[in-house]
Design a protein around this motif. Structure first.
Motif, PDB file in Angstrom:
ATOM      1  N   SER A   1      43.956  18.564  -2.373  1.00  0.00           N
ATOM      2  CA  SER A   1      43.695  17.144  -2.080  1.00  0.00           C
ATOM      3  C   SER A   1      43.243  16.410  -3.344  1.00  0.00           C
ATOM      4  CB  SER A   1      42.641  17.020  -0.996  1.00  0.00           C
ATOM      5  OG  SER A   1      41.377  17.354  -1.521  1.00  0.00           O
ATOM      6  N   LYS A   2      43.334  15.108  -3.284  1.00  0.00           N
ATOM      7  CA  LYS A   2      43.035  14.301  -4.477  1.00  0.00           C
ATOM      8  C   LYS A   2      41.533  14.194  -4.750  1.00  0.00           C
ATOM      9  CE  LYS A   2      47.175  11.592  -4.839  1.00  0.00           C
ATOM     10  NZ  LYS A   2      47.732  10.341  -5.337  1.00  0.00           N
ATOM     11  N   THR A   3      41.209  13.991  -5.992  1.00  0.00           N
ATOM     12  CA  THR A   3      39.827  13.743  -6.382  1.00  0.00           C
ATOM     13  C   THR A   3      39.537  12.267  -6.142  1.00  0.00           C
ATOM     14  OG1 THR A   3      39.974  15.481  -8.049  1.00  0.00           O
ATOM     15  CG2 THR A   3      38.180  13.884  -8.286  1.00  0.00           C
ATOM     16  N   LYS A   4      38.566  12.028  -5.266  1.00  0.00           N
ATOM     17  CA  LYS A   4      38.305  10.651  -4.836  1.00  0.00           C
ATOM     18  C   LYS A   4      37.199  10.015  -5.678  1.00  0.00           C
ATOM     19  CE  LYS A   4      38.691  10.265  -0.211  1.00  0.00           C
ATOM     20  NZ  LYS A   4      38.095  10.269   1.149  1.00  0.00           N
ATOM     21  N   ALA A  31      47.387  11.837 -12.533  1.00  0.00           N
ATOM     22  CA  ALA A  31      47.767  12.146 -11.148  1.00  0.00           C
ATOM     23  C   ALA A  31      46.685  13.040 -10.552  1.00  0.00           C
ATOM     24  CB  ALA A  31      49.112  12.850 -11.129  1.00  0.00           C
ATOM     25  N   GLY A  32      46.480  12.922  -9.252  1.00  0.00           N
ATOM     26  CA  GLY A  32      45.480  13.763  -8.610  1.00  0.00           C
ATOM     27  C   GLY A  32      44.143  13.054  -8.438  1.00  0.00           C
ATOM     28  N   TYR A  33      44.047  11.843  -8.972  1.00  0.00           N
ATOM     29  CA  TYR A  33      42.844  11.026  -8.778  1.00  0.00           C
ATOM     30  C   TYR A  33      43.180   9.811  -7.944  1.00  0.00           C
ATOM     31  CZ  TYR A  33      40.041  13.701 -12.007  1.00  0.00           C
ATOM     32  OH  TYR A  33      39.329  14.716 -12.601  1.00  0.00           O
ATOM     33  N   GLU A  34      42.224   9.417  -7.109  1.00  0.00           N
ATOM     34  CA  GLU A  34      42.451   8.286  -6.208  1.00  0.00           C
ATOM     35  C   GLU A  34      41.224   7.379  -6.251  1.00  0.00           C
ATOM     36  OE1 GLU A  34      44.041   8.715  -1.887  1.00  0.00           O
ATOM     37  OE2 GLU A  34      42.053   9.628  -1.950  1.00  0.00           O
TER      38      GLU A  34
END
Ligand code: FNR
Length: 183
Positions: A1-4, A31-34
């Motif tokens: 899951s993404k790092t929020k 990518a991978g961060y939100e």
């Protein structure tokens, strides 16, 4: 899951240069961060009487902080300090006593101003509060953006190569900082 990343922008106005700065940083994130923008404008002013039974908007704020992997504060400087709306959100998230939502969350503070010192004093005040609420905050690089017309657009594009490179370097350090505190 993404790092929020829970993003706190200390300005409520539509055309905020700090909102634009946040968008520009969002666009530079790997990518991978939100980014999740926290709505701090509708929070009632903090009142310690609420500690006994936190109102729904306060509880939502705390859930958002607790659900995030990291924090990013993007603040204007108001009268050489933190805008009240941002300080209010920090106060709410830190309480009730013993239930501080910020503890251990890796953070960074950045900001933009039309003035030459680029929110340095406001950021220093935010850093003081973040130390008290036990959110480990990236020390360097400091990001004091002196805003000039055309530096950012609404889509997060940056009109200066130098500023883009600088913010990209900040993002690199921030991502390392977040990763270090998650493991
Ligand atoms: C300001 N501004 C300002 N700028 C600064 O560099 N140091 C300061 O102490 C202040 N003080 C201040 C107080 C108040 C009440 C306002 C409304 C403004 C100017 C500020 O940098 C400018 O309005 C920015 O555009 C505010 O950020 P946003 O809203 O564009 O993100």
């Amino acid at each position: 899951s993404k790092t929020k990343v829970a993003v706190f922008v200390g300005s409520l106005r539509k055309d905020s240069i700090n909102k634009k700065l946040a968008k520009a940083v969002e666009k530079l994130m790997p990518a991978g961060y939100e980014f999740e923008y926290v709505d701090i404008g509708e929070l009632p002013l903090y009142n310690q009487d609420y500690d006994a039974d936190y109102p729904a908007p306060y509880r939502r704020l705390k859930q958002q902080i607790e659900g995030a992997d990291a924090l990013l504060f993007v603040t204007p400087e108001y009268n050489r300090s933190v805008p009240g709306v941002l300080k209010n959100a920090i106060d709410i998230g830190s309480r009730p006593w013993g239930k501080n939502s910020f503890a251990g969350k890796p953070a960074a503070v950045i900001g933009a101003s039309i003035g030459t010192i680029g929110t340095a004093i406001a950021q220093q005040h935010v850093r003081g509060s973040l130390a008290f609420v036990d959110a480990p905050t990236l020390a360097q690089p400091e990001v004091f953006i002196h805003f000039k017309e055309g530096l950012f657009d609404d889509e997060g594009n940056i009109g200066s190569d130098e500023t883009r490179k600088f913010l990209q370097a900040f993002v690199g350090k921030y991502v390392d900082w977040v990763a270090k505190h998650r493991s």
